[in-house]
Design an enzyme around this catalytic site. Structure first.
Site, PDB file in Angstrom:
ATOM      1  N   TYR A 247       0.849  -1.194   0.000  1.00 33.39           N
ATOM      2  CA  TYR A 247       0.000   0.000   0.000  1.00 33.39           C
ATOM      3  C   TYR A 247       0.886   1.245   0.000  1.00 33.39           C
ATOM      4  CZ  TYR A 247      -4.582   1.961  -0.128  1.00 33.39           C
ATOM      5  OH  TYR A 247      -5.728   2.591  -0.565  1.00 33.39           O
ATOM      6  N   LEU A 248       1.672   1.314  -1.045  1.00 36.40           N
ATOM      7  CA  LEU A 248       2.769   2.281  -1.118  1.00 36.40           C
ATOM      8  C   LEU A 248       2.299   3.734  -1.101  1.00 36.40           C
ATOM      9  CD1 LEU A 248       4.850   0.432  -3.845  1.00 36.40           C
ATOM     10  CD2 LEU A 248       5.008   0.244  -1.350  1.00 36.40           C
ATOM     11  N   HIS A 249       3.125   4.566  -0.492  1.00 37.34           N
ATOM     12  CA  HIS A 249       2.883   6.006  -0.476  1.00 37.34           C
ATOM     13  C   HIS A 249       4.205   6.714  -0.760  1.00 37.34           C
ATOM     14  CE1 HIS A 249       4.750   5.825   3.442  1.00 37.34           C
ATOM     15  NE2 HIS A 249       3.816   4.987   3.869  1.00 37.34           N
TER      16      HIS A 249
ATOM     17  N   GLY B 262       6.342   8.095   1.011  1.00 41.14           N
ATOM     18  CA  GLY B 262       7.473   7.724   1.873  1.00 41.14           C
ATOM     19  C   GLY B 262       8.199   6.498   1.331  1.00 41.14           C
ATOM     20  N   HIS B 263       7.422   5.494   0.906  1.00 40.88           N
ATOM     21  CA  HIS B 263       8.046   4.294   0.316  1.00 40.88           C
ATOM     22  C   HIS B 263       8.821   4.668  -0.940  1.00 40.88           C
ATOM     23  CE1 HIS B 263       4.492   2.184   2.327  1.00 40.88           C
ATOM     24  NE2 HIS B 263       5.543   1.580   2.848  1.00 40.88           N
TER      25      HIS B 263
ATOM     26  N   GLY C 257      12.370   4.106   6.800  1.00 39.69           N
ATOM     27  CA  GLY C 257      11.943   5.483   7.045  1.00 39.69           C
ATOM     28  C   GLY C 257      12.166   5.903   8.491  1.00 39.69           C
TER      29      GLY C 257
ATOM     30  N   ASP D 102       9.109   5.682  11.504  1.00 44.21           N
ATOM     31  CA  ASP D 102       9.053   4.539  12.417  1.00 44.21           C
ATOM     32  C   ASP D 102      10.381   4.500  13.171  1.00 44.21           C
ATOM     33  OD1 ASP D 102       6.502   3.847  11.549  1.00 44.21           O
ATOM     34  OD2 ASP D 102       7.308   2.750   9.845  1.00 44.21           O
TER      35      ASP D 102
HETATM   36  O1  PAF Z   1       7.782  -0.731   8.290  1.00 49.16           O
HETATM   37  C1  PAF Z   1       7.221  -1.704   7.749  1.00 49.16           C
HETATM   38  O2  PAF Z   1       6.528  -1.575   6.729  1.00 49.16           O
HETATM   39  C2  PAF Z   1       7.358  -3.075   8.369  1.00 49.16           C
HETATM   40  O3  PAF Z   1       7.406  -3.021   9.751  1.00 49.16           O
HETATM   41  C3  PAF Z   1       8.561  -3.880   7.813  1.00 49.16           C
HETATM   42  C4  PAF Z   1       9.881  -3.216   8.137  1.00 49.16           C
HETATM   43  C5  PAF Z   1       8.402  -4.032   6.299  1.00 49.16           C
HETATM   44  C6  PAF Z   1       8.561  -5.279   8.444  1.00 49.16           C
HETATM   45  O4  PAF Z   1       7.377  -5.967   8.191  1.00 49.16           O
END
Ligand code: PAF
Length: 284
Positions: A29-31, A33-34, A144, A147
């Site tokens: 579910y990319l945004h 930030g990804h 990122g 987190d």
């Molecule tokens: O940050 C995330 O999307 C998840 O915690 C990760 C690092 C992909 C592990 O499932």
């Protein structure tokens, strides 16, 4: 772009990939930030790979595993457009066989903040990330800064277990009003989306106090709480000013610190963080 579903397929493709490889692990579910992680990985490596796996192990019993947003076709199109070379999309059974019984636990650092609010969460994160690193064997992993505790916990695991990879933190990407991009933002109703803006405003209040010279962590925490209290839709879980590395609560800020918070807005739980006094602080 190769789409890989099995571990043997990843191993075979990995053998063919000469030169450096940067990995972007995601739950999909990319945004934006990804996509910043992908750009950073693509720009600094010969190969950029990603993973999409909604890891049940890092969700508590009453958490949002079932409602976590998913859209694999869209994710794959976005990765392809961004120049990702390969995406590993395992089935749950591929990652966790029926006999699965080995876990990675980072102690202490996981006792507080997200670790306290979500028992077992980091055990799930470190276990899956350790597996993904063993499967893909990337030179660099892109995570990122939003987190913030996850970043520190994974860095600790990589150091402690001598995993031969480098963790590369990437700046949080924010909406124009400051709200950090998150896959969970999609669940916010319009009024909740408006209220969510207070999270960044609270972090900014801490940042501004810090830049103005305030070093009493209680004063900064109170400033954050005062901003959050103005938003009746917010249910604050924690507000923290902690040592940037150990994440222990600080009384006086004499070393780089991390201001972080978690709040529920309706059924959505959001987190955000900002570094105080480190090289990556926006205004230090
Ligand atoms: O940050 C995330 O999307 C998840 O915690 C990760 C690092 C992909 C592990 O499932």
């Amino acid at each position: 772009m190769q789409i890989l579903h099995t571990i043997p397929a990843v191993r075979a493709a990995r053998q063919e990939a000469r030169g450096s490889l940067g990995l972007v692990p995601t739950m999909g579910y990319l945004h934006a930030g990804h996509m910043a992680l992908v750009r950073a990985a693509r720009d600094a490596n010969d190969h950029c790979w990603a993973t999409v796996f909604v890891n049940s192990l890092q969700f508590g019993q009453n958490e949002d595993f079932n409602t976590y947003p998913r859209d694999l076709p869209r994710d794959l199109a976005l990765f392809e457009e961004a120049g990702v070379d390969a995406v590993f999309v395992p089935e749950a059974e591929t990652m966790y066989t029926a006999e699965f019984s080995t876990y990675v636990d980072v102690e202490k650092l996981t006792d507080r903040l997200e670790g306290a609010a979500r028992p077992g969460h980091f055990r799930g994160v470190t276990t899956v990330v350790c597996k993904l690193l063993n499967i893909v064997q990337p030179h660099r992993v892109y995570l990122g800064r939003k987190d913030a505790q996850q970043l520190r916990v994974i860095r600790r695991m990589v150091r402690d277990l001598n995993i031969p990879t480098t963790i590369v933190p990437v700046e949080t990407v924010r909406e124009p009003d400051g709200l950090a991009h998150s896959s969970r933002n999609v669940h916010l109703k319009p009024a909740e989306r408006q209220a969510a803006n207070a999270l960044y405003q609270a972090l900014q209040a801490a940042q501004q106090g810090f830049v103005a010279g305030e070093r009493n962590a209680d004063v900064l925490r109170a400033a954050m709480r005062a901003v959050l209290a103005r938003e009746p839709l917010l249910d604050v879980e924690y507000v923290s000013v902690a040592d940037d590395e150990s994440l222990e609560a600080l009384t006086t800020i004499e070393r780089p610190a991390l201001a972080s918070l978690a709040a529920r807005i309706g059924t959505t739980r959001l987190i955000d963080a900002i570094e105080l006094g480190s090289d990556s602080s926006p205004s230090s």
